[in-house]
Design a protein around this motif. Structure first.
Motif, PDB file in Angstrom:
ATOM      1  N   VAL A  27     -12.097   9.899  -7.727  1.00 22.28           N
ATOM      2  CA  VAL A  27     -11.962   8.613  -7.057  1.00 22.28           C
ATOM      3  C   VAL A  27     -10.860   8.720  -6.004  1.00 22.28           C
ATOM      4  N   PRO A  67      -7.842   7.595  -4.245  1.00 20.71           N
ATOM      5  CA  PRO A  67      -6.828   6.563  -4.523  1.00 20.71           C
ATOM      6  C   PRO A  67      -6.709   5.523  -3.424  1.00 20.71           C
ATOM      7  N   LEU A 102      -8.491   2.182  -4.096  1.00 18.17           N
ATOM      8  CA  LEU A 102      -8.107   1.346  -5.223  1.00 18.17           C
ATOM      9  C   LEU A 102      -7.352   0.117  -4.743  1.00 18.17           C
ATOM     10  N   TRP A 157      -0.597   4.690 -18.049  1.00 14.54           N
ATOM     11  CA  TRP A 157      -1.734   5.359 -17.407  1.00 14.54           C
ATOM     12  C   TRP A 157      -2.094   6.673 -18.073  1.00 14.54           C
ATOM     13  N   ARG A 169      -1.169   6.576 -11.688  1.00  9.67           N
ATOM     14  CA  ARG A 169      -2.506   5.992 -11.631  1.00  9.67           C
ATOM     15  C   ARG A 169      -3.377   6.726 -10.616  1.00  9.67           C
ATOM     16  N   ASP A 170      -2.808   7.017  -9.447  1.00 11.11           N
ATOM     17  CA  ASP A 170      -3.571   7.706  -8.409  1.00 11.11           C
ATOM     18  C   ASP A 170      -3.949   9.121  -8.836  1.00 11.11           C
ATOM     19  N   ARG A 178      -4.528  10.058 -11.903  1.00  9.02           N
ATOM     20  CA  ARG A 178      -5.618   9.907 -12.866  1.00  9.02           C
ATOM     21  C   ARG A 178      -6.932   9.591 -12.151  1.00  9.02           C
ATOM     22  N   ALA A 179      -6.859   8.792 -11.098  1.00  7.74           N
ATOM     23  CA  ALA A 179      -8.057   8.469 -10.337  1.00  7.74           C
ATOM     24  C   ALA A 179      -8.614   9.715  -9.650  1.00  7.74           C
ATOM     25  N   PRO A 217      -8.733   3.868 -14.183  1.00  9.88           N
ATOM     26  CA  PRO A 217      -7.969   3.953 -12.928  1.00  9.88           C
ATOM     27  C   PRO A 217      -8.413   2.987 -11.835  1.00  9.88           C
ATOM     28  N   ASP A 218      -9.661   2.507 -11.903  1.00  8.97           N
ATOM     29  CA  ASP A 218     -10.113   1.550 -10.887  1.00  8.97           C
ATOM     30  C   ASP A 218      -9.717   0.114 -11.227  1.00  8.97           C
TER      31      ASP A 218
END
Length: 225
Positions: A89, A91, A94, A112, A80-81, A83-84, A120-121
């Motif tokens: 973004v 991480p 988040l 993800w 996920r991080d 992708r963020a 991701p958020d």
């Protein structure tokens, strides 16, 4: 059983675990496997019994069937991080759980990377019914793709040649400024992806008049591709 630390990095530990298979209560071949866990997880102690699968014709081909849900959740968070970060973004900002309620950690790791995931958020992307409403009644404006992260569509969910991506958009606001949102866009053909599926592309969009963070691509204002 013997445990030898193999690696201790980035919040994880990988141990080499050596033990003897027990087949129908009888001792069989000695085997070694590796096990990756969170760094805080204690390694298995000598005498621990865990389920295993093995091939009768190749007894050293062994799969040890224990799982560490904490480790799997950690891997989901890393995905996920990642992708963020691909969307610009941080991480660290988040707050949503990388393993959404009702989702197994193992499924979240895969989630993800495909188009069934949340953004991701932690917010939900605009799906079909909401998109149709925004396309009909939303405010027409333009946006610039600031960053893009392509996903692996779930089988059977997209036409052949289509692609899907999470995007970070700088949207033109009514006051003349811009604001940043995350969204998910589909590109129906490879030509359309080449046309606008990259950072810096300026695209027509429609914005929900009730919630300016809900944005859809306005394909009716794009040239044919």
């Amino acid at each position: 059983m013997r445990v030898e630390p193999y690696d201790l990095e980035a919040g994880t530990r990988t141990d080499t675990v050596t033990g003897r298979l027990l087949l129908d209560g009888r001792r069989a071949a000695v085997v070694s496997v590796t096990r990756t866990t969170t760094a805080a997880t204690s390694p298995p102690q000598p005498g621990t019994r865990v389920p295993a699968r093995w091939r009768g014709d190749r007894p050293r081909r062994v799969r040890v069937d224990w799982s560490d849900e904490g480790m799997i959740a950690h891997v989901a968070r890393l995905e996920r991080d990642r992708r963020a970060a691909a969307l610009g973004v941080d991480p660290a900002t988040l707050t949503a759980d990388p393993v959404p309620p009702g989702t197994r950690p193992r499924d979240a790791v895969v989630m993800w990377s495909h188009n069934g995931a949340l953004l991701p958020d932690g917010t939900a992307p605009v799906f079909v019914d909401e998109a149709d409403r925004i396309k009909r009644h939303g405010r027409p404006t333009e946006a610039v793709i600031a960053a893009i992260d392509f996903l692996a569509p779930l089988p059977g969910t997209t036409p052949s040649g289509a692609s899907i991506a999470n995007v970070a958009l700088d949207v033109d606001a009514e006051d003349g400024g811009t604001y940043r949102v995350l969204a998910r866009f589909g590109f129906r053909t490879p030509a359309r992806r080449q046309q606008i599926g990259h950072p810096g592309a300026r695209i027509p969009v429609r914005v929900d008049r009730r919630d300016h963070t809900r944005v859809v691509l306005d394909a009716t204002r794009l040239p044919e591709s």
